[in-house]
Design a protein around this motif. Structure first.
Motif, short mmCIF file in Angstrom:
data_model
loop_
_atom_site.label_atom_id
_atom_site.label_comp_id
_atom_site.label_asym_id
_atom_site.label_seq_id
_atom_site.Cartn_x
_atom_site.Cartn_y
_atom_site.Cartn_z
N LEU A 16 32.50 -7.97 0.66
CA LEU A 16 31.56 -7.98 1.78
C LEU A 16 30.27 -7.26 1.43
O LEU A 16 30.27 -6.25 0.74
CB LEU A 16 32.18 -7.30 3.01
CG LEU A 16 33.39 -7.98 3.62
CD1 LEU A 16 33.84 -7.22 4.85
CD2 LEU A 16 33.12 -9.42 3.96
N ASP A 17 29.16 -7.79 1.96
CA ASP A 17 27.89 -7.10 1.79
C ASP A 17 27.77 -6.02 2.87
O ASP A 17 28.58 -5.93 3.79
CB ASP A 17 26.73 -8.08 1.83
CG ASP A 17 26.65 -8.85 3.14
OD1 ASP A 17 27.03 -8.32 4.20
OD2 ASP A 17 26.20 -10.01 3.11
N VAL A 18 26.76 -5.20 2.75
CA VAL A 18 26.56 -4.07 3.67
C VAL A 18 26.40 -4.56 5.11
O VAL A 18 26.98 -3.99 6.03
CB VAL A 18 25.33 -3.24 3.24
CG1 VAL A 18 24.98 -2.19 4.28
CG2 VAL A 18 25.57 -2.60 1.89
N HIS A 19 25.66 -5.62 5.30
CA HIS A 19 25.44 -6.14 6.66
C HIS A 19 26.76 -6.55 7.31
O HIS A 19 27.01 -6.27 8.48
CB HIS A 19 24.46 -7.32 6.63
CG HIS A 19 24.24 -7.93 7.98
ND1 HIS A 19 23.53 -7.30 8.96
CD2 HIS A 19 24.67 -9.11 8.50
CE1 HIS A 19 23.53 -8.07 10.05
NE2 HIS A 19 24.21 -9.16 9.79
N SER A 20 27.63 -7.21 6.54
CA SER A 20 28.93 -7.63 7.09
C SER A 20 29.78 -6.42 7.47
O SER A 20 30.40 -6.39 8.54
CB SER A 20 29.68 -8.49 6.07
OG SER A 20 28.96 -9.68 5.84
N TRP A 21 29.80 -5.41 6.61
CA TRP A 21 30.53 -4.18 6.94
C TRP A 21 29.98 -3.56 8.21
O TRP A 21 30.73 -3.10 9.07
CB TRP A 21 30.44 -3.17 5.80
CG TRP A 21 31.55 -3.28 4.82
CD1 TRP A 21 31.49 -3.81 3.57
CD2 TRP A 21 32.91 -2.85 5.01
NE1 TRP A 21 32.73 -3.75 2.96
CE2 TRP A 21 33.62 -3.15 3.83
CE3 TRP A 21 33.59 -2.25 6.06
CZ2 TRP A 21 34.96 -2.87 3.67
CZ3 TRP A 21 34.94 -1.97 5.89
CH2 TRP A 21 35.61 -2.27 4.72
N GLU A 22 28.66 -3.51 8.34
CA GLU A 22 28.04 -2.93 9.55
C GLU A 22 28.41 -3.71 10.79
O GLU A 22 28.68 -3.13 11.84
CB GLU A 22 26.52 -2.86 9.38
CG GLU A 22 26.08 -1.81 8.38
CD GLU A 22 24.59 -1.84 8.11
OE1 GLU A 22 23.90 -2.78 8.55
OE2 GLU A 22 24.11 -0.90 7.44
N MET A 23 28.43 -5.03 10.67
CA MET A 23 28.79 -5.87 11.82
C MET A 23 30.24 -5.64 12.23
O MET A 23 30.55 -5.51 13.41
CB MET A 23 28.54 -7.34 11.51
CG MET A 23 27.09 -7.73 11.40
SD MET A 23 26.19 -7.59 12.95
CE MET A 23 26.92 -8.95 13.87
N VAL A 24 31.15 -5.60 11.26
CA VAL A 24 32.56 -5.38 11.56
C VAL A 24 32.76 -3.99 12.16
O VAL A 24 33.50 -3.82 13.13
CB VAL A 24 33.44 -5.58 10.31
CG1 VAL A 24 34.88 -5.19 10.58
CG2 VAL A 24 33.36 -7.01 9.83
N SER A 25 32.08 -3.01 11.62
CA SER A 25 32.19 -1.65 12.15
C SER A 25 31.67 -1.57 13.58
O SER A 25 32.30 -0.96 14.45
CB SER A 25 31.42 -0.68 11.25
OG SER A 25 31.53 0.63 11.73
N ALA A 26 30.54 -2.20 13.83
CA ALA A 26 29.99 -2.22 15.19
C ALA A 26 30.93 -2.95 16.13
O ALA A 26 31.12 -2.54 17.29
CB ALA A 26 28.60 -2.87 15.18
N TYR A 27 31.55 -4.01 15.66
CA TYR A 27 32.52 -4.75 16.47
C TYR A 27 33.70 -3.84 16.83
O TYR A 27 34.14 -3.79 17.97
CB TYR A 27 32.99 -5.99 15.71
CG TYR A 27 34.05 -6.77 16.43
CD1 TYR A 27 33.72 -7.66 17.45
CD2 TYR A 27 35.40 -6.61 16.11
CE1 TYR A 27 34.70 -8.38 18.12
CE2 TYR A 27 36.38 -7.33 16.78
CZ TYR A 27 36.02 -8.21 17.79
OH TYR A 27 37.00 -8.92 18.46
N ALA A 28 34.22 -3.14 15.83
CA ALA A 28 35.36 -2.24 16.06
C ALA A 28 35.00 -1.14 17.06
O ALA A 28 35.85 -0.70 17.83
CB ALA A 28 35.81 -1.62 14.74
N ASP A 29 33.74 -0.71 17.07
CA ASP A 29 33.28 0.33 17.99
C ASP A 29 32.91 -0.22 19.36
O ASP A 29 32.56 0.54 20.26
CB ASP A 29 32.07 1.06 17.41
CG ASP A 29 32.42 1.89 16.19
OD1 ASP A 29 33.62 2.20 16.01
OD2 ASP A 29 31.51 2.23 15.42
N GLY A 30 32.92 -1.55 19.52
CA GLY A 30 32.52 -2.15 20.79
C GLY A 30 31.02 -2.07 21.02
O GLY A 30 30.56 -2.07 22.16
#
Length: 93
Positions: free
Chosen positions: A5-19
């Motif tokens: 995963l690229d950085v943007h994808s990680w950030e999106m998944v992390s933001a998703y997990a945080d709601g």
């Protein structure tokens, strides 16, 4: 895990997990989670990390600080710097 995963994808998944995503962003991530095993693995890793951090935080000693320390903290909060007035606003020089 997650090297794909690229950085943007990680950030999106992390933001998703945080709601923290809006409806559109959440829908994009949910679609990717259904089709991309790397995204799903990243979400699992983030959720496991969050659970571990919550468990650690719950185990931290929650006793109040000793009275002497509380007194020092209270004095530090109430002392005023000579560069501010009584309401905390900076004095114009």
């Amino acid at each position: 895990m997650g090297d794909e995963l690229d950085v943007h994808s990680w950030e999106m998944v992390s933001a998703y997990a945080d709601g923290a995503l809006d409806e559109v962003g959440a829908a994009v991530v949910e679609r990717a989670l259904r089709t991309d095993p790397a995204m799903a693995a990243a979400l699992t890793a983030i959720e496991q990390q969050n659970m571990a951090l919550k468990a650690w935080a719950a185990s931290v000693d929650v006793r109040p600080a000793p009275l002497g320390v509380q007194g020092m903290l209270n004095r530090a909060r109430t002392e005023r710097c000579p560069c501010v007035n009584g309401d905390g606003a900076r004095i114009k020089q």
